[in-house]
Motif scaffolding. Structure first.
Motif, PDB file in Angstrom:
ATOM      1  N   GLY A  31       0.693   5.580   9.809  1.00  0.00           N
ATOM      2  CA  GLY A  31       0.842   4.313   9.118  1.00  0.00           C
ATOM      3  C   GLY A  31       0.572   3.064   9.917  1.00  0.00           C
ATOM      4  O   GLY A  31       0.965   1.984   9.505  1.00  0.00           O
ATOM      5  N   GLY A  32      -0.075   3.214  11.088  1.00  0.00           N
ATOM      6  CA  GLY A  32      -0.456   2.030  11.843  1.00  0.00           C
ATOM      7  C   GLY A  32       0.588   1.568  12.844  1.00  0.00           C
ATOM      8  O   GLY A  32       1.639   2.194  13.037  1.00  0.00           O
ATOM      9  N   PRO A  82      -1.126  12.786   4.975  1.00  0.00           N
ATOM     10  CA  PRO A  82      -2.086  12.342   5.990  1.00  0.00           C
ATOM     11  C   PRO A  82      -3.179  11.422   5.474  1.00  0.00           C
ATOM     12  O   PRO A  82      -3.593  10.500   6.181  1.00  0.00           O
ATOM     13  CB  PRO A  82      -2.665  13.661   6.527  1.00  0.00           C
ATOM     14  CG  PRO A  82      -2.392  14.671   5.460  1.00  0.00           C
ATOM     15  CD  PRO A  82      -1.116  14.246   4.815  1.00  0.00           C
ATOM     16  N   VAL A  83      -3.681  11.647   4.258  1.00  0.00           N
ATOM     17  CA  VAL A  83      -4.763  10.801   3.750  1.00  0.00           C
ATOM     18  C   VAL A  83      -4.256   9.391   3.472  1.00  0.00           C
ATOM     19  O   VAL A  83      -4.838   8.396   3.922  1.00  0.00           O
ATOM     20  CB  VAL A  83      -5.396  11.424   2.489  1.00  0.00           C
ATOM     21  CG1 VAL A  83      -6.413  10.471   1.870  1.00  0.00           C
ATOM     22  CG2 VAL A  83      -6.063  12.753   2.829  1.00  0.00           C
ATOM     23  N   THR A  84      -3.152   9.291   2.739  1.00  0.00           N
ATOM     24  CA  THR A  84      -2.586   7.978   2.417  1.00  0.00           C
ATOM     25  C   THR A  84      -2.207   7.206   3.673  1.00  0.00           C
ATOM     26  O   THR A  84      -2.555   6.025   3.831  1.00  0.00           O
ATOM     27  CB  THR A  84      -1.345   8.140   1.518  1.00  0.00           C
ATOM     28  OG1 THR A  84      -1.742   8.680   0.267  1.00  0.00           O
ATOM     29  CG2 THR A  84      -0.649   6.803   1.295  1.00  0.00           C
ATOM     30  N   MET A  85      -1.489   7.859   4.593  1.00  0.00           N
ATOM     31  CA  MET A  85      -0.974   7.146   5.762  1.00  0.00           C
ATOM     32  C   MET A  85      -2.083   6.787   6.748  1.00  0.00           C
ATOM     33  O   MET A  85      -1.986   5.778   7.456  1.00  0.00           O
ATOM     34  CB  MET A  85       0.122   7.964   6.435  1.00  0.00           C
ATOM     35  CG  MET A  85       1.350   8.181   5.548  1.00  0.00           C
ATOM     36  SD  MET A  85       2.112   6.654   4.937  1.00  0.00           S
ATOM     37  CE  MET A  85       3.016   6.128   6.391  1.00  0.00           C
ATOM     38  N   THR A  86      -3.148   7.589   6.795  1.00  0.00           N
ATOM     39  CA  THR A  86      -4.286   7.225   7.643  1.00  0.00           C
ATOM     40  C   THR A  86      -5.001   6.006   7.080  1.00  0.00           C
ATOM     41  O   THR A  86      -5.420   5.113   7.832  1.00  0.00           O
ATOM     42  CB  THR A  86      -5.250   8.421   7.777  1.00  0.00           C
ATOM     43  OG1 THR A  86      -4.566   9.526   8.378  1.00  0.00           O
ATOM     44  CG2 THR A  86      -6.451   8.055   8.632  1.00  0.00           C
ATOM     45  N   ALA A  87      -5.126   5.952   5.765  1.00  0.00           N
ATOM     46  CA  ALA A  87      -5.748   4.778   5.138  1.00  0.00           C
ATOM     47  C   ALA A  87      -4.904   3.527   5.377  1.00  0.00           C
ATOM     48  O   ALA A  87      -5.434   2.452   5.710  1.00  0.00           O
ATOM     49  CB  ALA A  87      -5.927   5.027   3.645  1.00  0.00           C
ATOM     50  N   LEU A  99       0.814  -1.209   0.000  1.00  0.00           N
ATOM     51  CA  LEU A  99       0.000   0.000   0.000  1.00  0.00           C
ATOM     52  C   LEU A  99       0.852   1.265   0.000  1.00  0.00           C
ATOM     53  O   LEU A  99       0.421   2.307  -0.504  1.00  0.00           O
ATOM     54  CB  LEU A  99      -0.941  -0.004   1.210  1.00  0.00           C
ATOM     55  CG  LEU A  99      -2.004  -1.102   1.217  1.00  0.00           C
ATOM     56  CD1 LEU A  99      -2.797  -1.058   2.505  1.00  0.00           C
ATOM     57  CD2 LEU A  99      -2.928  -0.972   0.008  1.00  0.00           C
ATOM     58  N   TYR A 100       2.057   1.193   0.566  1.00  0.00           N
ATOM     59  CA  TYR A 100       2.944   2.367   0.624  1.00  0.00           C
ATOM     60  C   TYR A 100       3.725   2.535  -0.677  1.00  0.00           C
ATOM     61  O   TYR A 100       3.626   3.553  -1.354  1.00  0.00           O
ATOM     62  CB  TYR A 100       3.898   2.232   1.812  1.00  0.00           C
ATOM     63  CG  TYR A 100       4.816   3.425   1.992  1.00  0.00           C
ATOM     64  CD1 TYR A 100       4.360   4.575   2.646  1.00  0.00           C
ATOM     65  CD2 TYR A 100       6.123   3.400   1.541  1.00  0.00           C
ATOM     66  CE1 TYR A 100       5.196   5.669   2.818  1.00  0.00           C
ATOM     67  CE2 TYR A 100       6.965   4.495   1.710  1.00  0.00           C
ATOM     68  CZ  TYR A 100       6.499   5.622   2.350  1.00  0.00           C
ATOM     69  OH  TYR A 100       7.331   6.707   2.513  1.00  0.00           O
ATOM     70  N   LYS A 101       4.484   1.499  -1.040  1.00  0.00           N
ATOM     71  CA  LYS A 101       5.311   1.599  -2.244  1.00  0.00           C
ATOM     72  C   LYS A 101       4.491   1.450  -3.521  1.00  0.00           C
ATOM     73  O   LYS A 101       4.804   2.052  -4.551  1.00  0.00           O
ATOM     74  CB  LYS A 101       6.412   0.543  -2.205  1.00  0.00           C
ATOM     75  CG  LYS A 101       7.419   0.755  -1.077  1.00  0.00           C
ATOM     76  CD  LYS A 101       8.472  -0.340  -1.046  1.00  0.00           C
ATOM     77  CE  LYS A 101       9.499  -0.088   0.054  1.00  0.00           C
ATOM     78  NZ  LYS A 101      10.493  -1.189   0.153  1.00  0.00           N
TER      79      LYS A 101
END
Length: 403
Positions: free
Chosen positions: A291-292, A81-86, A71-73
């Motif tokens: 990122g959890g 913030p949107v990507t890392m919260t997801a 999901l990151y790479k």
């Protein structure tokens, strides 16, 4: 192999807006992750529903690290913030599933407990110094050993951290952003008076914290820290905007007051220079925005090399799902410092039944398998989403300023 067969994005507003991801495996095991981004909730909900959930179906729920990297790479557009919260929502839900399948609370999967319970700090606030001290004394009598102090600034209509309700603070207050007015000089005069009064009333066996909320220049922050040194603050939080991390060098030159930063950080790259140059003492990144559990553990492990401790954000814009995840993380990491705690409304607690508990200023995540928290989906349906923006801030001449 537990295979992911479904994932749902649940939006509910039991007192405030929350976004929750619920992942289901082919054997019926489910896991939950917080995906709330205050004031931008629907952006994360869309990111999850439109771009992430379709990529999860059919994957092995045990492969947490691989899913995180995918999901990151794999998104190409990294961080933010949107990507890392997801990503955090997926990661947290998968840890919940793994714990349930193992029959163990998540903290046991993270290496077991490094302490008996988690020290938390509460929020004392009031429109005046006397009101704040009265609230702090009440918390001290309840057994809290660490208290954040915020009070109204004379001559200003509203002040960050001061709420209408002593126990419940929700800054997202309208369907369009409200506007606050700020005066740095007045603020710098009142805070030392607040801390002086607090030490006289509370004594020296309680930690005192303060949140500046990005509102000072480095030299102003250094001056405030120096003024507060006689009262031994536990930390000064977000003393200046952290985009320019060199600024913290200037603060360090002028005060020995401990510095905390990072509740709006999304990755280890946001914190790397501040940590390795030992410009901060506490890293405030949290599970849902960094990122959890998987990524927050990386940040904590890196910070441990430089004697920087954790101090995770824990305001009410983090759902009980995130609070549970934070407590499992807190209980396990060796360089834990302190955990922010703000109580949720009874409506929120009902929608998110949980096993964690608080007693005498200490919290424990409980020993149920997984995170020990869930979402009552039927009850959640009764609370519809309500647009709510965070305020904005202006100087008295109308100049936009950091809120």
């Amino acid at each position: 192999m537990p295979k992911i067969v479904n994932a749902r994005v649940i939006i509910t507003s039991p007192g405030r807006n929350f976004v929750t991801l619920k992942i289901e495996c082919d054997d019926g095991t489910t896991g939950v992750g917080d995906a709330t981004l205050n004031g931008r909730e629907l952006a994360v909900a869309s990111y999850l529903a439109d771009h992430v959930v379709p990529c999860l179906i059919g994957r092995d729920a045990h492969r947490i690290e691989d899913v995180w990297q995918y999901l990151y790479k794999g998104a190409y557009w990294r961080r933010g913030p949107v990507t890392m919260t997801a990503i955090a929502a997926v990661d947290t839900a998968l840890w919940d599933i793994k714990g349930k399948l193992a029959g163990l609370p998540v903290y046991q999967l993270l290496g077991g407990a490094s302490r008996e319970a988690v020290t938390v700090y509460c929020h004392a606030n009031g429109t005046s110094i006397d009101d704040t001290i009265a609230a702090a004394l009440e918390y001290q009598q309840q057994g809290f050993r660490a208290i954040r102090l915020q009070c109204g600034v004379p001559g200003m209509a509203s002040t960050y951290g001061v709420s209408k309700d002593r126990y419940f603070y929700e800054p997202a207050d309208g369907d369009l952003p409200s506007e606050s007015v700020w005066n740095t000089s007045r603020y710098l005069r009142i805070v030392p008076e607040l801390f002086k009064a607090a030490r006289e009333a509370l004594g020296w066996d309680v930690h005192l914290l303060h949140d500046i909320h990005h509102r000072l220049t480095p030299i102003e922050a250094g001056r405030l820290g120096k003024d507060l040194e006689p009262y031994r603050p536990f930390w000064l939080e977000d003393a200046t905007p952290a985009e320019n991390q060199e600024a913290f060098k200037l603060i360090r030159q002028h005060t020995s007051a401990p510095l905390a930063v990072g509740e709006i950080f999304n990755s280890i790259w946001d914190a790397k220079d501040l940590i390795q140059n030992q410009l901060i003492d506490y890293i405030r990144a949290t599970v849902v925005h960094a990122g959890g559990i998987t990524h927050l553990r990386r940040i904590a492990a890196f910070a441990d090399l430089y004697q920087v401790r954790t101090g995770c954000h824990g305001a009410t814009d983090l759902s009980p799902v995130c609070m549970a995840a934070a407590l499992h993380f807190d209980l396990s990491v060796p360089n834990f410092g302190i955990q922010e705690y703000m109580r949720h409304t009874p409506e929120t607690d009902a929608v998110f039944p949980h096993a964690y508990s608080i007693e005498g200023g200490m919290m424990h995540p409980g020993d149920e398998p997984g995170l020990g928290v869930d979402i009552d989906e039927e009850l959640a349906k009764g609370y519809e989403y309500k647009p709510a923006f965070l305020p904005v801030n202006r100087l008295e001449d109308g100049t936009m300023y950091s809120w």
